[in-house]
Motif scaffolding. Structure first.
Motif, mmCIF file in Angstrom:
data_model
loop_
_atom_site.group_PDB
_atom_site.id
_atom_site.type_symbol
_atom_site.label_atom_id
_atom_site.label_comp_id
_atom_site.label_asym_id
_atom_site.label_seq_id
_atom_site.Cartn_x
_atom_site.Cartn_y
_atom_site.Cartn_z
ATOM 1 N N ASP A 128 -42.269 -13.136 -6.105
ATOM 2 C CA ASP A 128 -43.335 -12.401 -5.448
ATOM 3 C C ASP A 128 -44.625 -13.220 -5.461
ATOM 4 O O ASP A 128 -45.632 -12.794 -5.997
ATOM 5 N N VAL A 129 -44.562 -14.407 -4.883
ATOM 6 C CA VAL A 129 -45.735 -15.271 -4.891
ATOM 7 C C VAL A 129 -46.533 -15.049 -3.624
ATOM 8 O O VAL A 129 -46.070 -15.341 -2.530
ATOM 9 N N THR A 130 -47.729 -14.499 -3.806
ATOM 10 C CA THR A 130 -48.636 -14.336 -2.678
ATOM 11 C C THR A 130 -49.259 -15.694 -2.374
ATOM 12 O O THR A 130 -49.256 -16.592 -3.227
ATOM 13 N N PRO A 131 -49.820 -15.865 -1.190
ATOM 14 C CA PRO A 131 -50.500 -17.137 -0.904
ATOM 15 C C PRO A 131 -51.605 -17.460 -1.917
ATOM 16 O O PRO A 131 -51.761 -18.610 -2.319
ATOM 17 N N ALA A 132 -52.350 -16.453 -2.355
ATOM 18 C CA ALA A 132 -53.409 -16.689 -3.338
ATOM 19 C C ALA A 132 -52.826 -17.187 -4.650
ATOM 20 O O ALA A 132 -53.335 -18.139 -5.259
ATOM 21 N N ARG A 133 -51.751 -16.576 -5.108
ATOM 22 C CA ARG A 133 -51.112 -17.003 -6.357
ATOM 23 C C ARG A 133 -50.528 -18.408 -6.218
ATOM 24 O O ARG A 133 -50.617 -19.205 -7.161
ATOM 25 N N ALA A 134 -49.935 -18.726 -5.085
ATOM 26 C CA ALA A 134 -49.383 -20.071 -4.873
ATOM 27 C C ALA A 134 -50.488 -21.122 -4.949
ATOM 28 O O ALA A 134 -50.298 -22.199 -5.525
ATOM 29 N N THR A 135 -51.652 -20.806 -4.412
ATOM 30 C CA THR A 135 -52.794 -21.731 -4.483
ATOM 31 C C THR A 135 -53.205 -21.958 -5.929
ATOM 32 O O THR A 135 -53.426 -23.090 -6.361
ATOM 33 N N VAL A 136 -53.305 -20.875 -6.692
ATOM 34 C CA VAL A 136 -53.704 -20.984 -8.099
ATOM 35 C C VAL A 136 -52.665 -21.771 -8.890
ATOM 36 O O VAL A 136 -53.020 -22.673 -9.661
ATOM 37 N N TYR A 137 -51.388 -21.458 -8.712
ATOM 38 C CA TYR A 137 -50.341 -22.226 -9.395
ATOM 39 C C TYR A 137 -50.451 -23.713 -9.044
ATOM 40 O O TYR A 137 -50.365 -24.580 -9.919
ATOM 41 N N GLY A 138 -50.630 -24.020 -7.780
ATOM 42 C CA GLY A 138 -50.722 -25.416 -7.356
ATOM 43 C C GLY A 138 -51.896 -26.136 -7.983
ATOM 44 O O GLY A 138 -51.783 -27.279 -8.439
ATOM 45 N N MET A 139 -53.043 -25.466 -8.028
ATOM 46 C CA MET A 139 -54.224 -26.083 -8.629
ATOM 47 C C MET A 139 -53.995 -26.371 -10.105
ATOM 48 O O MET A 139 -54.320 -27.452 -10.592
ATOM 49 N N TRP A 140 -53.378 -25.420 -10.817
ATOM 50 C CA TRP A 140 -53.148 -25.636 -12.245
ATOM 51 C C TRP A 140 -52.116 -26.728 -12.491
ATOM 52 O O TRP A 140 -52.194 -27.446 -13.485
ATOM 53 N N SER B 168 -52.460 -10.450 -9.439
ATOM 54 C CA SER B 168 -53.363 -10.628 -8.309
ATOM 55 C C SER B 168 -53.604 -9.312 -7.601
ATOM 56 O O SER B 168 -52.781 -8.393 -7.646
ATOM 57 N N ASP B 169 -54.745 -9.255 -6.971
ATOM 58 C CA ASP B 169 -55.142 -8.121 -6.155
ATOM 59 C C ASP B 169 -55.842 -8.715 -4.942
ATOM 60 O O ASP B 169 -57.025 -9.060 -5.008
ATOM 61 N N GLY B 170 -55.102 -8.900 -3.870
ATOM 62 C CA GLY B 170 -55.673 -9.518 -2.675
ATOM 63 C C GLY B 170 -56.091 -10.943 -2.959
ATOM 64 O O GLY B 170 -55.282 -11.765 -3.377
ATOM 65 N N ASP B 171 -57.369 -11.227 -2.776
ATOM 66 C CA ASP B 171 -57.908 -12.580 -2.974
ATOM 67 C C ASP B 171 -58.182 -12.915 -4.433
ATOM 68 O O ASP B 171 -58.469 -14.064 -4.756
#
Length: 156
Positions: free
Chosen positions: A8-20, A81-84
């Motif tokens: 259940d990876v939202t686009p926002a979560r995928a961005t955060v995972y990628g940055m980390w 996550s909650d939206g953004d």
């Protein structure tokens, strides 16, 4: 848990995972690609008066603490996550060339808009770092390039 293991990876979560992932690898160029041009980063124990703004200055800020380390690694924990808005509970292991080491517990709050992180706030115990860092750590930090300092008071 890797981003590939999360169903259940939202686009926002995928961005955060990628940055980390980029930060854990200390891949500064890749890390910048996850940050908006006006992204604000701050360590909450220090406060908004010593924030950094924009990918280049954020990397300057991060390098002060992480570049001198013999090794550094981020370990995943709970991400919600909650939206953004994304909250990420995780820990980091810091190892200095002089033999000292520290395990630092974090909760990080990110805001992600249009696939880029626009706000990054780290909540952690600075005393846990100061108690385990080499004796010169704070003095070294005080002598570092501080051209990145941005006063985000009233913004965050």
């Amino acid at each position: 848990m890797s981003v590939d293991e999360v169903h259940d990876v939202t686009p926002a979560r995928a961005t955060v995972y990628g940055m980390w992932r980029a930060l854990s690898a200390r891949d500064w160029d890749s890390l910048k690609t996850f940050l908006a041009s006006d992204c604000i980063y701050l360590d909450m124990p220090v406060g908004p008066a010593a924030a950094a703004r924009g990918p280049d200055d954020i990397v300057k800020r991060l390098k002060i603490g992480l570049e001198p380390l013999a090794s550094y690694q981020n370990f995943d924990g709970l991400m919600v996550s909650d939206g953004d808005d994304v909250m990420y509970e995780h820990h980091e292991e810091w190892h200095w060339p002089t033999g000292e080491s520290a395990v630092l517990q974090f909760v990080t709050v990110h805001r992600v808009q249009d696939g880029k992180i626009t706000l990054w706030k780290d909540y952690w115990d600075m005393g846990a770092l100061a108690n385990h860092a080499p004796p010169t750590w704070l003095a070294d930090f005080a002598e570092a390039d501080m051209s990145w300092v941005f006063d985000a008071t009233g913004i965050v």
